[in-house]
Design a protein around this motif. Structure first.
Motif, PDB file in Angstrom:
ATOM      1  N   MET A   8      37.398  43.264  45.965  1.00  0.00           N
ATOM      2  CA  MET A   8      37.355  42.753  47.333  1.00  0.00           C
ATOM      3  C   MET A   8      36.398  41.575  47.499  1.00  0.00           C
ATOM      4  O   MET A   8      36.419  40.904  48.528  1.00  0.00           O
ATOM      5  CB  MET A   8      36.963  43.872  48.306  1.00  0.00           C
ATOM      6  N   ILE A   9      35.568  41.313  46.491  1.00  0.00           N
ATOM      7  CA  ILE A   9      34.620  40.195  46.575  1.00  0.00           C
ATOM      8  C   ILE A   9      35.115  38.988  45.798  1.00  0.00           C
ATOM      9  O   ILE A   9      35.177  37.871  46.309  1.00  0.00           O
ATOM     10  CB  ILE A   9      33.223  40.603  46.072  1.00  0.00           C
ATOM     11  N   GLY A  10      35.494  39.179  44.540  1.00  0.00           N
ATOM     12  CA  GLY A  10      35.986  38.064  43.739  1.00  0.00           C
ATOM     13  C   GLY A  10      35.620  38.191  42.270  1.00  0.00           C
ATOM     14  O   GLY A  10      35.012  39.180  41.841  1.00  0.00           O
ATOM     15  N   ASP A  11      36.014  37.198  41.498  1.00  0.00           N
ATOM     16  CA  ASP A  11      35.781  37.185  40.056  1.00  0.00           C
ATOM     17  C   ASP A  11      34.481  36.465  39.718  1.00  0.00           C
ATOM     18  O   ASP A  11      33.977  35.647  40.483  1.00  0.00           O
ATOM     19  CB  ASP A  11      36.932  36.467  39.343  1.00  0.00           C
ATOM     20  N   ILE A  12      33.966  36.771  38.532  1.00  0.00           N
ATOM     21  CA  ILE A  12      32.874  35.964  37.996  1.00  0.00           C
ATOM     22  C   ILE A  12      33.486  34.817  37.193  1.00  0.00           C
ATOM     23  O   ILE A  12      34.614  34.901  36.702  1.00  0.00           O
ATOM     24  CB  ILE A  12      31.924  36.785  37.096  1.00  0.00           C
TER      25      ILE A  12
END
Length: 258
Positions: free
Chosen positions: A77-81
């Motif tokens: 829900m936040i994103g990828d590194i």
């Protein structure tokens, strides 16, 4: 009994700091949690910035297209590194045997002729890790589980986890001391910024070593210069704060309770 207490020097065994729980909670809320929350929601941007800075520093040492930004999932829900995908360099037989012999000689010299010192203990641990890594590549190199790119991604994931927990752990540890909230905030922010700068410098070195020298050093880099060394400067900053606070309150009886 009251007269006796007045004539007895306070002993650490029988005293504790008279701290307000609400003050401690407020200090943690203001000085510790914001940076942890910031890291949680902004780690995609943080890792993208680290990757771009690292790529900019190293671009002169690589051909066009060798340093590629890649992505890996951490929290849906936040994103990828974002991390650098680089070609790792496997050790040749000669290079591996040279490292193995050098490590054995260095271990013999350290254990037999050098007095025990903090630096010699650190060097011995590092050499033992490198010894096992060299032996692994002598007998079963095809079983080595990581590529340089995989390690690159794992490194940044580990750094983001450390960056998330460090402000809360350090801030909570200092908040229980009778000190100014601005001292807690300064220590937490200073540690956070130091962590970011050191993470970039270390990432530059790790990427270069694994891709240009050899992945033989991967275990040594992780166990001697990886997350374990992060606790060194966290404890160092905490110790400086404790030293400063203790000098100011050691003779002030009002802050102590029996």
């Amino acid at each position: 009994m009251t007269e006796m207490k007045q004539s007895i020097t306070y002993a650490r065994t029988y005293r504790y700091l008279a701290q307000s729980k609400w003050r401690v909670f407020l200090t943690i809320l203001v000085a510790a949690l914001p940076l942890s929350v910031f890291t949680f929601f902004c780690y995609p941007q943080i890792t993208a910035a680290i990757t771009e800075v690292t790529k900019y520093i190293l671009q002169g040492y690589y051909a066009s297209g060798e340093l590629l930004a890649n992505h890996s999932n951490l929290i849906d829900m936040i994103g990828d590194i974002t991390y650098l995908s680089v070609p790792g360099r496997y050790p040749t037989v000669l290079f591996n045997w040279f490292n193995l012999l050098f490590t054995l000689i260095a271990l013999v010299v350290l254990t037999a002729f050098v007095k025990v010192r903090p630096w010699s203990i650190f060097a011995t641990v590092m050499l033992f890790v490198h010894l096992f890594s060299s032996l692994f590549f002598v007998f079963v190199p095809w079983l080595f589980p990581y590529t340089a790119s995989e390690y690159s991604g794992l490194y940044l994931k580990q750094q983001m986890l450390m960056l998330f927990f460090t402000p809360f752990i350090l801030g909570t540890s200092i908040a229980i001391l009778p000190c100014n909230i601005f001292l807690v905030l300064g220590a937490v922010v200073g540690c956070y910024l130091y962590f970011l700068v050191f993470s970039v410098l270390r990432y530059v070195i790790f990427v270069y070593v694994l891709s240009k020298i050899s992945i033989l050093y991967m275990a040594s880099l992780f166990f001697t210069f990886g997350p374990f060394i992060d606790f060194l400067y966290i404890v160092a900053i905490y110790s400086l704060v404790v030293n400063k606070v203790s000098k100011g309150i050691k003779r002030i009886e009002a802050v102590w309770k029996w």
